[in-house]
Design a protein around this motif. Structure first.
Motif, short mmCIF file in Angstrom:
data_model
loop_
_atom_site.label_atom_id
_atom_site.label_comp_id
_atom_site.label_asym_id
_atom_site.label_seq_id
_atom_site.Cartn_x
_atom_site.Cartn_y
_atom_site.Cartn_z
N UNK A 1 0.84 -1.19 0.00
CA UNK A 1 0.00 0.00 0.00
C UNK A 1 0.88 1.25 0.00
N UNK A 2 1.09 1.79 -1.18
CA UNK A 2 2.06 2.87 -1.39
C UNK A 2 1.49 4.19 -0.88
N UNK A 3 2.07 4.70 0.19
CA UNK A 3 1.48 5.82 0.93
C UNK A 3 2.15 7.16 0.67
N UNK A 4 3.39 7.15 0.21
CA UNK A 4 4.11 8.42 0.07
C UNK A 4 5.34 8.25 -0.79
N UNK A 5 5.67 9.30 -1.53
CA UNK A 5 6.93 9.38 -2.25
C UNK A 5 7.84 10.38 -1.54
N UNK A 6 9.12 10.31 -1.86
CA UNK A 6 10.09 11.27 -1.36
C UNK A 6 11.31 11.28 -2.24
N UNK A 7 12.11 12.32 -2.12
CA UNK A 7 13.35 12.41 -2.89
C UNK A 7 14.52 12.64 -1.94
#
Length: 461
Positions: free
Chosen positions: A347-353
């Protein structure tokens, strides 16, 4: 006919050059419901856990034994509540300030500023918390919670419509409250913050001065394009449509239309402004799109990393329910095409770099941080070596693949637009592939591993 064939072959060649498939690689594990990924301008990643902890991940994927921040005693969790947002001040190296957004023990949304420890760069000083803004929440969902500094140096904050279903209070269309909006705050002026002079409702006697844009349902994630400063807002839909909005920093005061519209479709247009005064999404998708059940968009970033040139300039996002990663590609006009990859897990909740603009995504259920990659970028062999043969060609319902030797590899079929239309693991010397679902036309067949890639043209009639 010869002209058409030449065109198809040129498109096919372009498709081969640009063909890509987004994949994920495990980077770090062992987190408890991670739902935010940030960096502070150095090589570390900061992972926000819903229960109130912020963990530090080193460049090799190892996790510090002690959390950067333990805010768990101040946070109420469950459902869409918890520690939701984190942003580091652009001048963090000098002032040590960072900002958090969480659900407090009264069930309301709290924006606060804290400072890193003077003696330990891997530890925050909880005693420095400065409460900046508290927003009462009528329901326990649609809290928003994303924080980010824009290229203008101001802090942007997303606030949901207050929850419930269908925004029965019509809060998102009412800028006299903060719900359903993106706020814009000057955190370098007077404490706890001041209002930027060019905020659209600055000095208004009726509307909230903090608001920069409104008419949103639950802008769970938004981000700025690090190259041109455009703001990308992923707004979670009600029952059918998930939407992606794009704005320039000059677009202050925009009304994105909720609850009057879900995406670009009418939802509840009672007492709504003229549609010509609203801004509709640049793209949206339905919950039954692409054959997998979707439910909630997880906004990501426009990829500006240096590792995968095929991804540069594409907006990458995910869907929480289908576990797919989506890629939004401009078609040269004002239209965008979505390509889906996956499904993946967690369950993909957030992206970040990170500080090099490499892209990561969090699986909230399995506690894993993944790195987003273009799996075809590592495949450098472009000249066929006849390691496999496909027949018949042209084909119809079935395609047969013969390898020179038995090995485990992956077969991918792309259409002339570069979209992945079929994928199958290949294990045997002789293999059969069902292509009955593919339409007539010219396709590109690729087989190989991360080191070598062989490509053949396929015609389906």
């Amino acid at each position: 006919k010869s002209t058409s064939l030449l065109y198809l072959l040129s498109v096919l060649f372009s498709c081969y050059v640009a063909a890509q498939e987004i994949d994920v690689e495990t980077f770090a594990t062992g987190f408890n419901r991670p739902l935010n990924i940030q960096n502070a301008g150095d090589e570390r990643l900061f992972i926000v856990e819903q229960g109130g902890f912020i963990q530090i991940v080193q460049p090799d994927g190892s996790v510090n034994s002690e959390p950067f921040l333990d805010l768990s005693d101040n946070v109420s969790t469950g459902g869409e509540r918890g520690l939701l947002g984190l942003a580091f001040h652009p001048n963090y190296e000098q002032n040590g300030q960072f900002f958090v957004y969480y659900t407090n023990t009264s069930g309301n949304s709290q924006l606060s500023r804290l400072t890193v420890s003077e003696s330990n760069p891997n530890m925050a000083d909880l005693s420095t918390e400065l409460p900046m803004l508290t927003i009462e929440q009528p329901f326990d969902n649609h809290n928003g919670g994303c924080l980010a500094f824009g290229p203008d140096g101001y802090l942007y904050v997303s606030v949901g419509d207050g929850g419930g279903a269908g925004d029965t209070g019509n809060r998102a269309q009412n800028p006299a409250n903060l719900y359903g909006s993106i706020l814009r705050l000057d955190v370098d002026g007077e404490e706890p913050y001041s209002i930027p002079d060019d905020n659209p409702f600055k000095n208004s006697s009726s509307n909230k001065e903090e608001i920069w844009a409104y008419g949103l349902r639950n802008p769970w994630k938004f981000s700025f394009d690090s190259e041109n400063g455009d703001l990308w807002i992923a707004d979670v839909g009600q029952g059918n449509l998930e939407e992606i909005n794009k704005a320039a920093l000059t677009d202050a005061g925009v009304n994105y239309g909720w609850r009057c519209y879900e995406g670009s479709a009418p939802y509840n247009t009672d007492n709504c402004p003229d549609s010509n005064t609203l801004t509709f999404p640049v793209s949206s998708y339905s919950h039954n799109n692409d054959g997998l059940s979707k439910c909630s968009i997880t906004g990501g970033y426009v990829y500006r990393g240096s590792e995968f040139s095929n991804l540069v300039g594409r907006y990458i996002f995910a869907d929480y329910c289908s576990n797919e990663i989506g890629m939004l590609t401009a078609d040269g006009s004002d239209e965008y095409e979505i390509t889906y990859f996956g499904p993946f897990a967690g369950n993909l909740s957030s992206f970040g770099v990170d500080n090099s603009n490499a892209l990561y995504v969090a699986g909230i259920e399995n506690g894993t941080i993944y790195k987003v990659v273009d799996s075809n970028a590592l495949k450098t062999e472009s000249t066929p070596k006849n390691e496999f043969v496909l027949y018949p060609n042209p084909a119809h319902d079935r395609l047969f693949i013969t390898q020179n030797q038995q090995s485990r590899t992956t077969l991918r079929i792309y259409d002339v637009l570069g979209k992945l239309v079929a994928k199958q693991n290949i294990h045997n010397i002789e293999n059969e592939v069902d292509i009955s679902s593919l339409k007539r036309g010219v396709y590109l067949v690729q087989m190989g591993d991360n080191n070598t890639q062989e490509t053949h043209k396929l015609i389906i009639n």
